[in-house]
Design a protein around this motif. Structure first.
Motif, short mmCIF file in Angstrom:
data_model
loop_
_atom_site.label_atom_id
_atom_site.label_comp_id
_atom_site.label_asym_id
_atom_site.label_seq_id
_atom_site.Cartn_x
_atom_site.Cartn_y
_atom_site.Cartn_z
N CYS A 50 22.34 30.11 -10.63
CA CYS A 50 22.76 31.27 -9.50
C CYS A 50 23.77 31.31 -8.96
O CYS A 50 24.62 30.50 -8.73
N SER A 52 24.67 32.52 -6.08
CA SER A 52 24.47 32.19 -4.62
C SER A 52 23.96 30.57 -4.59
O SER A 52 23.40 30.01 -5.71
N SER A 71 17.91 31.20 0.33
CA SER A 71 19.15 31.31 -0.50
C SER A 71 20.15 31.81 0.76
O SER A 71 19.72 32.26 1.90
N VAL A 76 19.05 37.74 -2.67
CA VAL A 76 18.44 36.66 -3.28
C VAL A 76 17.16 36.14 -2.64
O VAL A 76 16.25 35.84 -3.08
N LEU A 113 20.11 45.20 -10.71
CA LEU A 113 20.73 43.94 -10.38
C LEU A 113 21.88 43.61 -11.40
O LEU A 113 21.83 43.90 -12.37
N GLN A 116 24.97 38.49 -13.09
CA GLN A 116 24.89 37.32 -12.12
C GLN A 116 23.39 37.29 -11.39
O GLN A 116 22.69 36.12 -11.88
N ARG A 117 23.08 38.28 -10.74
CA ARG A 117 21.61 38.29 -10.18
C ARG A 117 20.26 37.88 -11.05
O ARG A 117 19.68 37.22 -10.88
N SER A 118 20.61 38.65 -12.22
CA SER A 118 19.51 38.58 -13.32
C SER A 118 19.50 37.09 -13.88
O SER A 118 18.48 36.82 -14.05
#
Length: 136
Positions: A50, A52, A71, A76, A113, A116-118
């Motif tokens: 992740c 974050s 998070s 997130v 998204l 990176q978020r995915s």
């Protein structure tokens, strides 16, 4: 069919036509969650992959799967809330059979998204499935 709590999110998303409103709704879902105790923010609960900081703390009680999470990123935290709605209160043996990507596709999240978020969402799903598989 997903958990009632997740179906409620799907219905909310259908009502909210503007993606900015949906994004805010996800953030509000995260804000509504109780914070994870600092004592649980340990390396064993940290999710790798992740962008974050993410911690998931799974609990299995009488064969029922639940998890709490936290998070440092508001969106997130909201995504954790969405995953909790999808997985919490399922019999532990059913967790790995949930088509999380298919269910999340109903929200259209993958289109909004970052990569990176995915990847982070996939990492969280992977952790949830791993814990449930070990417990089943």
């Amino acid at each position: 069919m997903a958990q009632p709590a997740f179906e409620e999110i799907v219905e909310d998303f259908e009502f909210l036509e503007d993606w900015e409103d949906r994004y805010r709704h996800v953030i509000e879902l995260g804000k509504a969650m109780d914070p994870l105790e600092d004592a649980l923010k340990v390396p064993a609960n940290k999710v790798d992959g992740c962008a974050s900081q993410v911690w998931l703390f799974p609990k299995i009680d009488n064969g029922t799967f639940r998890f709490d999470g936290e998070s440092d990123a508001m969106i997130v935290r909201g995504l954790i809330a969405v995953l909790r709605a999808l997985y919490n209160d399922l019999p532990v043996g059913q967790v790995t059979s949930v088509d999380a990507q298919g269910e999340l596709a109903r929200l259209g999240l993958q289109d909004h998204l970052s990569a990176q978020r995915s990847n982070g969402v996939r990492a969280m799903i992977g952790r949830i499935r791993e814990v449930a598989a070990e417990a089943a």
